[in-house]
Write an enzyme that holds these catalytic residues in place. Structure first.
Site, PDB file in Angstrom:
ATOM      1  N   LYS A  12     -13.229  -3.513   1.271  1.00  0.00           N
ATOM      2  CA  LYS A  12     -12.747  -3.738  -0.091  1.00  0.00           C
ATOM      3  C   LYS A  12     -12.048  -2.469  -0.527  1.00  0.00           C
ATOM      4  CE  LYS A  12     -12.212  -6.155  -3.815  1.00  0.00           C
ATOM      5  NZ  LYS A  12     -11.563  -7.453  -3.841  1.00  0.00           N
TER       6      LYS A  12
ATOM      7  N   SER B  62      -9.519  -6.584   1.561  1.00  0.00           N
ATOM      8  CA  SER B  62      -9.280  -7.293   0.306  1.00  0.00           C
ATOM      9  C   SER B  62      -9.147  -6.265  -0.800  1.00  0.00           C
ATOM     10  CB  SER B  62     -10.448  -8.253   0.017  1.00  0.00           C
ATOM     11  OG  SER B  62     -10.243  -8.950  -1.196  1.00  0.00           O
TER      12      SER B  62
END
Length: 359
Positions: A153, A223
Site C-alpha cells: 500500500k 495499491s
C-alpha cells in the site's frame, strides 16, 4: 516447541465501515486480535484519488483494533473498486502457532513498513530502494524461501503535498494527482522486483518508472491511497519452518483474459480442474489475489479495446471488472481481491494472480 502458523480469514462486508464480521471472529476465538499482522480489503469506491472508502475502512479498522487492545503496527491495505460482480470483503491475516512445521513448508506472512516519504520521493528511486529494503526485511523476518505475492500500500500526491514540495524548492514526479497513483504503484512494484532479483538495480532510474514496461515483478501488487504517506508491505510466501494447513501459489496473467494462467495458479496450489472449481475445491480456496491493468497498446490479442479511451469510466475500473469476471469463472465466486493499476506488476496488460488454499 511450537512454530508459527499463518491464519487467513475471508470476511464479507456490508459497507466500508462494517467491521462486525471481523469482531465476530475475535469474539468466537477463531482469531486473536494481538496475532493479526495485516488486513486487506476490497471496498466499493471508485479506486481513484478521491476514493475515501479506503480511509473510512482504515479508520473503522483502527478504532476496532484499538478497542481490542491492538497497539502494534498492522498493515491495512484497502483496494478501492468492486466493479462488475466483485464483492466487497476483508481478508484478515494472523500468525498463530502450530505444534510442528508442515511437511514441505507452509504459508508464511510478514509485514514491514518504510519511513514516511517526502512528496518529491514518490515515483522515484528513493521509493524503489526503501520498498526493496522493507521487502527484504519481511522475508528475513518470516524465513520465506519463495515469495508468491507481495502486497504494497503506497501513497499518492495531492495538491497540498505538491505545494509542500514546491515551498521547499523541490519538484515532484508529476503534477497530475491521478497519474501520481500509477507512478507510486510503479516505483513500489519495481522495489519488489529489486528485492527479489527480478530486476537489476543498474536498470533502474527515475526515468524508467511508468515508461519501461519490460521491467516488472511477477509477484508485486501495489495499491495507492490518499490515507498514508509511507509504504506498507505484506509478503506472502512459503517457508520451511512454518506449520498449519495453508499454502500459496501464483502465476502471471499475460493479459486480461488469460484464463489458463488462473488455472495454472490454482493447479499449482493443488486445485486443478478442467473448468470451474467444484464446490469442495471452492471451499479450499481461502483467498484469491490479482492485479488488473489495461494494456497500453489498446489491444488484447490483436483486438481493439476502449478502456483507455473512455472518458466516463476510468480505465482501471474497466480492467477490474474484466479480470474479476475471468477469475470468477475459474474459481466459482466473486469475493476476489482484484486490484487495478498494475504498472510494473506483471507484463503490460497482465498481472500476477495468487491463490491461498487450505490443504
Amino acid at each position: 516447541m511450537t512454530v508459527p502458523a499463518a491464519q487467513v480469514f475471508r470476511v464479507p462486508m456490508r459497507h466500508p465501515g462494517d467491521v462486525s464480521g471481523i469482531e465476530a471472529l475475535f469474539e468466537a476465538g477463531a482469531a486473536i486480535p494481538a496475532q493479526v499482522v495485516a488486513i486487506l480489503a476490497k471496498t466499493e469506491g471508485n479506486g481513484c484519488v478521491n476514493d475515501f472508502t479506503r480511509a473510512y475502512a482504515v479508520q473503522s479498522l483502527e478504532m476496532m483494533l484499538h478497542r481490542h487492545g491492538v497497539t502494534a503496527d498492522v498493515a491495512l491495505v484497502m483496494s478501492g473498486g468492486t466493479e462488475g460482480g466483485l464483492s466487497p470483503h476483508w481478508i484478515v491475516f494472523a500468525v498463530g502457532e502450530a505444534a510442528a512445521p508442515a511437511p514441505g513448508g507452509a504459508l508464511a506472512i510478514a509485514s514491514a513498513f518504510t519511513r514516511d516519504f517526502l512528496p518529491e520521493e514518490l515515483g522515484r528511486m528513493p521509493q524503489i530502494r526503501e520498498t526493496a529494503a522493507a521487502v527484504r526485511a519481511a522475508i528475513a523476518q518470516a524465513g520465506i524461501t519463495r515469495a508468491h505475492y507481495v502486497q504494497v500500500k503506497c501513497p499518492l500526491l495531492t495538491n497540498e503535498r505538491m505545494a509542500d514540495a514546491a515551498a521547499r524548492g523541490q519538484s515532484v514526479a508529476t503534477t497530475d494527482t491521478y497519474a501520481s497513483m500509477g507512478l507510486s504503484r510503479g516505483a513500489s512494484a519495481l522495489g519488489v522486483a529489486l528485492a527479489l532479483g527480478e530486476v537489476d538495480e543498474a536498470a533502474l532510474s527515475d526515468a524508467v518508472v511508468g515508461e519501461d514496461w519490460s521491467l516488472f515483478s511477477g509477484v508485486a501488487s501495489a495499491s495507492a491511497g490518499v490515507e498514508l504517506t509511507r509504504n506498507e508491505v505484506v509478503v506472502m510466501g512459503m517457508a520451511p519452518g512454518w506449520g498449519g494447513d495453508l499454502a500459496i501459489a501464483h502465476d502471471v496473467m499475460a493479459d486480461g483474459i488469460d484464463f489458463p494462467a488462473v488455472q495454472r495458479a490454482l493447479a499449482a496450489a493443488g486445485l486443478g480442474a478442467p473448468g470451474q472449481l467444484s464446490e469442495a475445491q471452492q471451499a479450499q480456496a481461502v483467498a484469491v489475489l490479482a492485479k488488473a491493468e489495461p494494456s497500453t497498446t489498446g489491444r488484447i490479442r490483436g483486438a481493439r479495446h476502449i478502456m483507455n479511451d473512455d472518458s466516463d469510466i476510468n480505465a482501471t475500473r474497466h480492467a477490474r471488472a474484466l479480470v474479476g469476471g475471468v477469475i470468477a469463472a475459474a474459481v466459482g465466486r466473486t469475493e476476489l481481491f482484484v486490484s487495478g493499476g498494475a504498472e510494473h506488476q506483471g507484463p503490460d496488460g497482465g498481472g500476477p494472480v495468487a491463490v491461498i488454499v487450505r490443504r
